[in-house]
Design a protein around this motif. Structure first.
Motif, PDB file in Angstrom:
ATOM      1  N   LEU A  50      36.007 130.999  43.733  1.00 48.45           N
ATOM      2  CA  LEU A  50      35.377 129.850  43.067  1.00 48.45           C
ATOM      3  C   LEU A  50      35.570 128.564  43.869  1.00 48.45           C
ATOM      4  CD1 LEU A  50      36.341 130.576  39.356  1.00 48.45           C
ATOM      5  CD2 LEU A  50      34.009 130.409  40.263  1.00 48.45           C
ATOM      6  N   SER A  51      36.717 128.440  44.525  1.00 54.12           N
ATOM      7  CA  SER A  51      37.002 127.206  45.262  1.00 54.12           C
ATOM      8  C   SER A  51      36.213 127.105  46.570  1.00 54.12           C
ATOM      9  CB  SER A  51      38.505 127.066  45.536  1.00 54.12           C
ATOM     10  OG  SER A  51      38.917 127.941  46.554  1.00 54.12           O
ATOM     11  N   VAL A  52      35.819 128.242  47.159  1.00 54.44           N
ATOM     12  CA  VAL A  52      35.115 128.192  48.445  1.00 54.44           C
ATOM     13  C   VAL A  52      33.606 128.426  48.331  1.00 54.44           C
ATOM     14  CG1 VAL A  52      37.154 128.915  49.735  1.00 54.44           C
ATOM     15  CG2 VAL A  52      35.468 130.627  49.059  1.00 54.44           C
ATOM     16  N   ASP A  53      33.157 128.922  47.177  1.00 56.95           N
ATOM     17  CA  ASP A  53      31.738 129.256  47.016  1.00 56.95           C
ATOM     18  C   ASP A  53      31.150 128.461  45.858  1.00 56.95           C
ATOM     19  OD1 ASP A  53      29.228 130.371  46.595  1.00 56.95           O
ATOM     20  OD2 ASP A  53      29.909 132.423  46.965  1.00 56.95           O
ATOM     21  N   LYS A  54      30.457 127.388  46.178  1.00 55.96           N
ATOM     22  CA  LYS A  54      29.889 126.519  45.138  1.00 55.96           C
ATOM     23  C   LYS A  54      28.780 127.216  44.356  1.00 55.96           C
ATOM     24  CE  LYS A  54      32.850 123.536  45.982  1.00 55.96           C
ATOM     25  NZ  LYS A  54      34.055 123.707  45.192  1.00 55.96           N
ATOM     26  N   HIS A  55      28.074 128.186  44.978  1.00 58.62           N
ATOM     27  CA  HIS A  55      27.040 128.936  44.246  1.00 58.62           C
ATOM     28  C   HIS A  55      27.696 129.767  43.149  1.00 58.62           C
ATOM     29  CE1 HIS A  55      23.854 127.848  46.994  1.00 58.62           C
ATOM     30  NE2 HIS A  55      24.616 128.203  48.009  1.00 58.62           N
ATOM     31  N   LEU A  56      28.836 130.384  43.458  1.00 58.69           N
ATOM     32  CA  LEU A  56      29.566 131.175  42.481  1.00 58.69           C
ATOM     33  C   LEU A  56      29.992 130.292  41.312  1.00 58.69           C
ATOM     34  CD1 LEU A  56      30.899 133.852  41.665  1.00 58.69           C
ATOM     35  CD2 LEU A  56      32.883 133.179  43.038  1.00 58.69           C
ATOM     36  N   GLU A  57      30.517 129.129  41.628  1.00 55.93           N
ATOM     37  CA  GLU A  57      30.950 128.192  40.592  1.00 55.93           C
ATOM     38  C   GLU A  57      29.769 127.794  39.700  1.00 55.93           C
ATOM     39  OE1 GLU A  57      33.740 124.238  40.498  1.00 55.93           O
ATOM     40  OE2 GLU A  57      32.263 124.396  42.113  1.00 55.93           O
ATOM     41  N   ARG A  58      28.606 127.511  40.296  1.00 52.25           N
ATOM     42  CA  ARG A  58      27.410 127.127  39.524  1.00 52.25           C
ATOM     43  C   ARG A  58      26.928 128.258  38.631  1.00 52.25           C
ATOM     44  NH1 ARG A  58      24.717 125.511  44.184  1.00 52.25           N
ATOM     45  NH2 ARG A  58      25.888 123.722  44.836  1.00 52.25           N
ATOM     46  N   GLN A  59      26.896 129.473  39.185  1.00 51.98           N
ATOM     47  CA  GLN A  59      26.454 130.625  38.389  1.00 51.98           C
ATOM     48  C   GLN A  59      27.380 130.825  37.184  1.00 51.98           C
ATOM     49  OE1 GLN A  59      23.649 132.136  38.722  1.00 51.98           O
ATOM     50  NE2 GLN A  59      23.138 132.537  40.846  1.00 51.98           N
ATOM     51  N   ARG A  60      28.677 130.689  37.410  1.00 49.50           N
ATOM     52  CA  ARG A  60      29.639 130.855  36.315  1.00 49.50           C
ATOM     53  C   ARG A  60      29.399 129.801  35.241  1.00 49.50           C
ATOM     54  NH1 ARG A  60      35.468 128.936  36.056  1.00 49.50           N
ATOM     55  NH2 ARG A  60      36.369 130.085  34.317  1.00 49.50           N
ATOM     56  N   HIS A  61      29.194 128.562  35.653  1.00 44.89           N
ATOM     57  CA  HIS A  61      28.964 127.479  34.705  1.00 44.89           C
ATOM     58  C   HIS A  61      27.681 127.725  33.902  1.00 44.89           C
ATOM     59  CE1 HIS A  61      29.042 123.444  33.037  1.00 44.89           C
ATOM     60  NE2 HIS A  61      27.776 123.306  33.409  1.00 44.89           N
ATOM     61  N   THR A  62      26.663 128.273  34.553  1.00 45.92           N
ATOM     62  CA  THR A  62      25.371 128.516  33.910  1.00 45.92           C
ATOM     63  C   THR A  62      25.383 129.741  32.997  1.00 45.92           C
ATOM     64  OG1 THR A  62      24.239 127.558  35.812  1.00 45.92           O
ATOM     65  CG2 THR A  62      22.914 128.936  34.371  1.00 45.92           C
ATOM     66  N   LEU A  63      26.042 130.821  33.426  1.00 47.27           N
ATOM     67  CA  LEU A  63      25.919 132.106  32.729  1.00 47.27           C
ATOM     68  C   LEU A  63      27.026 132.425  31.728  1.00 47.27           C
ATOM     69  CD1 LEU A  63      24.767 134.223  35.794  1.00 47.27           C
ATOM     70  CD2 LEU A  63      23.338 133.283  33.966  1.00 47.27           C
TER      71      LEU A  63
END
Length: 119
Positions: A68-81
């Motif tokens: 989560l700390s190195v992949d901003k796309h992963l962080e965004r997907q988590r926040h969205t889904l």
């Protein structure tokens, strides 16, 4: 954070795409996976060539936090889904299962993206 890294020996977290022996293409596909919403909503299809993938969120907290700390796309997907479309445990279980399938060669090639080579 030290308690979360307990049991990892030296406390260094290796992300799945940093594992030795992966080709540059596989590493790139693994890194791009977090941009594919479907990777979080459904597990990869079972494969006879790959052993069943087991994911334990509690045992994987350190690698989840690092990813989560190195992949901003992963962080965004988590926040969205999460939790609207999928539980947190299913979100990470599906994601890491897809990563595992890519790393072991059990994943099919990704579909051609628009603007690609026009096949």
């Amino acid at each position: 954070a030290a308690a979360e890294e307990e049991g990892l020996g030296v406390g260094v977290v290796m992300l799945p795409w940093e594992a030795p022996g992966l080709s540059a293409d596989v590493r790139a596909r693994m890194r791009a996976l977090s941009q594919n919403r479907a990777a979080f909503l459904t597990p990869p299809p079972p494969s006879a060539s790959s052993p069943a993938f087991e994911f334990d969120l509690d045992a994987s907290v350190a690698v989840v936090l690092e990813a989560l700390s190195v992949d901003k796309h992963l962080e965004r997907q988590r926040h969205t889904l999460v939790p609207r479309a999928v539980s947190e445990e299913a979100f990470f279980s599906h994601y890491f299962a897809h990563l595992h399938a890519l790393a072991t060669g059990a994943a099919p090639p990704p579909p051609a993206s628009p603007g690609g080579d026009g096949r």
